[in-house]
Design an enzyme around this catalytic site. Structure first.
Site, PDB file in Angstrom:
ATOM      1  N   CYS A  69       0.807  -1.225   0.000  1.00  0.00           N
ATOM      2  CA  CYS A  69       0.000   0.000   0.000  1.00  0.00           C
ATOM      3  C   CYS A  69       0.836   1.269   0.000  1.00  0.00           C
ATOM      4  O   CYS A  69       0.284   2.370  -0.043  1.00  0.00           O
ATOM      5  CB  CYS A  69      -0.948  -0.019   1.197  1.00  0.00           C
ATOM      6  SG  CYS A  69      -1.938  -1.513   1.255  1.00  0.00           S
TER       7      CYS A  69
ATOM      8  N   HIS B 280      -2.534   8.011   6.225  1.00  0.00           N
ATOM      9  CA  HIS B 280      -2.779   6.701   5.607  1.00  0.00           C
ATOM     10  C   HIS B 280      -4.162   6.226   6.039  1.00  0.00           C
ATOM     11  O   HIS B 280      -4.930   5.752   5.214  1.00  0.00           O
ATOM     12  CB  HIS B 280      -1.682   5.721   6.017  1.00  0.00           C
ATOM     13  CG  HIS B 280      -1.767   4.405   5.334  1.00  0.00           C
ATOM     14  ND1 HIS B 280      -1.713   4.277   3.959  1.00  0.00           N
ATOM     15  CD2 HIS B 280      -1.907   3.145   5.820  1.00  0.00           C
ATOM     16  CE1 HIS B 280      -1.811   3.002   3.633  1.00  0.00           C
ATOM     17  NE2 HIS B 280      -1.937   2.293   4.745  1.00  0.00           N
TER      18      HIS B 280
ATOM     19  N   GLU C 227      -0.518   5.105  13.557  1.00  0.00           N
ATOM     20  CA  GLU C 227      -0.245   6.350  12.847  1.00  0.00           C
ATOM     21  C   GLU C 227      -0.430   7.560  13.764  1.00  0.00           C
ATOM     22  O   GLU C 227       0.350   8.517  13.706  1.00  0.00           O
ATOM     23  CB  GLU C 227      -1.143   6.484  11.620  1.00  0.00           C
ATOM     24  CG  GLU C 227      -0.801   7.698  10.762  1.00  0.00           C
ATOM     25  CD  GLU C 227      -1.478   7.698   9.404  1.00  0.00           C
ATOM     26  OE1 GLU C 227      -1.082   8.514   8.547  1.00  0.00           O
ATOM     27  OE2 GLU C 227      -2.412   6.891   9.198  1.00  0.00           O
TER      28      GLU C 227
ATOM     29  N   LYS D 185      -9.539   8.031   2.770  1.00  0.00           N
ATOM     30  CA  LYS D 185     -10.031   6.655   2.612  1.00  0.00           C
ATOM     31  C   LYS D 185     -11.424   6.497   3.196  1.00  0.00           C
ATOM     32  O   LYS D 185     -12.122   5.531   2.875  1.00  0.00           O
ATOM     33  CB  LYS D 185      -9.062   5.671   3.271  1.00  0.00           C
ATOM     34  CG  LYS D 185      -7.745   5.487   2.519  1.00  0.00           C
ATOM     35  CD  LYS D 185      -6.889   4.421   3.182  1.00  0.00           C
ATOM     36  CE  LYS D 185      -5.576   4.177   2.442  1.00  0.00           C
ATOM     37  NZ  LYS D 185      -4.620   5.283   2.611  1.00  0.00           N
TER      38      LYS D 185
ATOM     39  N   HIS E 244      -9.803   1.891   0.378  1.00  0.00           N
ATOM     40  CA  HIS E 244      -8.354   1.677   0.277  1.00  0.00           C
ATOM     41  C   HIS E 244      -8.008   1.152  -1.112  1.00  0.00           C
ATOM     42  O   HIS E 244      -8.361   0.029  -1.476  1.00  0.00           O
ATOM     43  CB  HIS E 244      -7.911   0.692   1.354  1.00  0.00           C
ATOM     44  CG  HIS E 244      -6.441   0.672   1.601  1.00  0.00           C
ATOM     45  ND1 HIS E 244      -5.534   1.311   0.788  1.00  0.00           N
ATOM     46  CD2 HIS E 244      -5.708   0.069   2.583  1.00  0.00           C
ATOM     47  CE1 HIS E 244      -4.313   1.115   1.245  1.00  0.00           C
ATOM     48  NE2 HIS E 244      -4.394   0.371   2.340  1.00  0.00           N
TER      49      HIS E 244
ATOM     50  N   PHE F 183       1.804  -3.360   3.837  1.00  0.00           N
ATOM     51  CA  PHE F 183       2.235  -4.678   4.294  1.00  0.00           C
ATOM     52  C   PHE F 183       3.715  -4.858   3.923  1.00  0.00           C
ATOM     53  O   PHE F 183       4.192  -4.349   2.913  1.00  0.00           O
ATOM     54  CB  PHE F 183       1.417  -5.774   3.612  1.00  0.00           C
ATOM     55  CG  PHE F 183       0.015  -5.939   4.142  1.00  0.00           C
ATOM     56  CD1 PHE F 183      -0.445  -5.217   5.217  1.00  0.00           C
ATOM     57  CD2 PHE F 183      -0.850  -6.846   3.546  1.00  0.00           C
ATOM     58  CE1 PHE F 183      -1.744  -5.377   5.700  1.00  0.00           C
ATOM     59  CE2 PHE F 183      -2.142  -7.024   4.016  1.00  0.00           C
ATOM     60  CZ  PHE F 183      -2.587  -6.295   5.093  1.00  0.00           C
TER      61      PHE F 183
END
Length: 412
Positions: free
Chosen positions: A164, A304, A315, A336, A341, A400
């Protein structure tokens, strides 16, 4: 040669809110949600029935039948968004040296739909019926390849796969290439179309997705205590990066300057983020150092913000660690919440939102934030867009594998 300045001269977007930058931004500011029940495949047997489809993106609107058959959906989206960015930049053949123009795009997965379709064909009809276009369609570098052919960009082109954070990695490398003097122009960002049966099934098996099937529009709820996972979406976000003086000489529209980039790796779990956000903090700190900026110089952070329990808290901790007392003053929002996402494309569309926040002096909201998580206690611009003087905007992308990127834009 000293380090050169890099600017954004064009942007293109394909998102669940619409297949242009204008449609995307208007939807964000209005607080609309692009998440809906899936229509492109039968989903009754799945645990998750919804996602961020791009409803107005149909290949027939942009490609003839022959072209469409040679491109997976993710590459089609990259191509359309890239053409929009190229058109806005005003760049024309003859204005650039082809060997000094490159394309760096992120794709965390690539042609997943093509893999699924051809594997099914193999099982049902045998190896002789597998398409000759299978490999050219599924390869993650198909997006830059098709765009390079169309635009005659003959310099380096590449696809970046850092999950991502893929688009973030691509934009960072594009920035470096122009600053070093290797290239004058780079079309960069990301594209992804993993909203497929296997994509939904695999992420659901990980318990990563929201299962709010009865209320898709409120399923993506970053920083809300009732969040239950992210929403899988598709789309593309591409930006034209150019060297400042090159852009000025040809009279290009200069939308913002790219002033900083940072990257790091958690080196912890292959899926879960560092619970204290230490890797994310290292990326943000590196971006600020490269931009020669202090935390208090930042006016907006596009988070994010995936709507996962661990990710949102990590975060938040990372922002507090980097910004200190300024963390309470800087607005943070997750787009998002409106589009879900987009995996490898997310950094591209979020960079566009960051540039537009600077240009329109407007903060896009985090919608669906009804009951803030006590551990997520910053200013997340809840539910309604806000007017603000934004001169510096930061955009975070984490993936990831523990990949973290952060890119910083400034008004020009």
């Amino acid at each position: 040669m000293g380090e050169r300045r890099v600017v954004v001269t064009g942007m293109g977007a394909v998102t669940p809110l619409g297949s242009t930058v204008t449609a995307y931004w208007d939807g964000l500011v209005a607080g609309r949600c692009g998440i809906r029940t899936i229509t492109r495949f039968e989903h009754a047997q799945f645990d998750v029935h919804f996602g961020g489809e791009c409803p107005d993106f149909e290949a027939g609107r942009y490609f003839d039948v022959r072209q469409a058959k040679r491109m997976d959906r993710f590459a089609q989206m990259a191509f359309v968004a890239g053409q929009e960015a190229y058109a806005q930049s005003g760049l024309q053949a003859g204005q650039f040296e082809p060997m000094r123009a490159g394309i760096y795009l992120g794709a965390g997965i690539g042609g997943l739909r093509e893999i699924e379709e051809q594997h099914l064909r193999l099982l049902e009809k045998g190896p002789s019926r597998v398409s000759a276009f299978t490999i050219p369609k599924l390869m993650a570098n198909a997006g830059p390849g098709h765009l390079a052919i169309a635009l005659n960009f003959q310099g380096p082109s590449a696809s970046f796969a850092t999950a991502c954070a893929s688009a973030g990695s691509a934009m960072g490398e594009a920035w470096y290439a122009i600053r070093r003097g290797d290239l004058d122009v780079v079309l960069t960002g990301g594209a992804e179309a993993a909203l497929t049966p296997l994509g939904i099934a695999a992420f659901a098996a990980m318990k990563a997705l929201s299962t709010r099937n009865d209320d898709p529009a409120r399923a993506s709820r970053p920083f809300d205590k009732d969040r239950d996972g992210f929403v899988l979406s598709e789309g593309a976000g591409l930006l034209m990066f150019e060297e400042l003086e090159f852009a000025r000489r040809r009279g290009a529209p200069i939308l913002a300057e790219v002033v900083g980039f940072g990257a790091s790796t958690d080196a912890g779990d292959i899926v879960q983020p560092d619970p204290e956000g230490r890797g994310a903090a290292r990326a943000m700190s590196a971006a600020l150092r490269s931009a020669n900026l202090r935390p208090e110089d930042v006016h907006y952070i596009n988070a994010h913000g995936t709507s996962t329990t661990l990710g949102d808290i990590a975060e938040t901790k990372a922002i507090k660690a980097v910004f200190g007392a300024a963390a309470r003053r800087v607005p943070v929002s997750s787009t998002k919440s409106a589009i879900g996402h987009l995996l490898g494309a997310s950094g591209g569309v979020e960079a566009i939102a960051s540039v537009l926040a600077i240009r329109h002096k407007t903060l896009p909201p985090t919608i669906n934030l009804a009951h803030p998580d006590p551990e997520c206690d910053l200013d997340y611009v809840p539910n309604t867009a806000r007017d603000a003087q934004v001169h510096v905007a930061m955009s975070n992308s984490f993936g990831f594998g523990g990949h973290n990127t952060c890119i910083v834009f400034r008004s020009v």
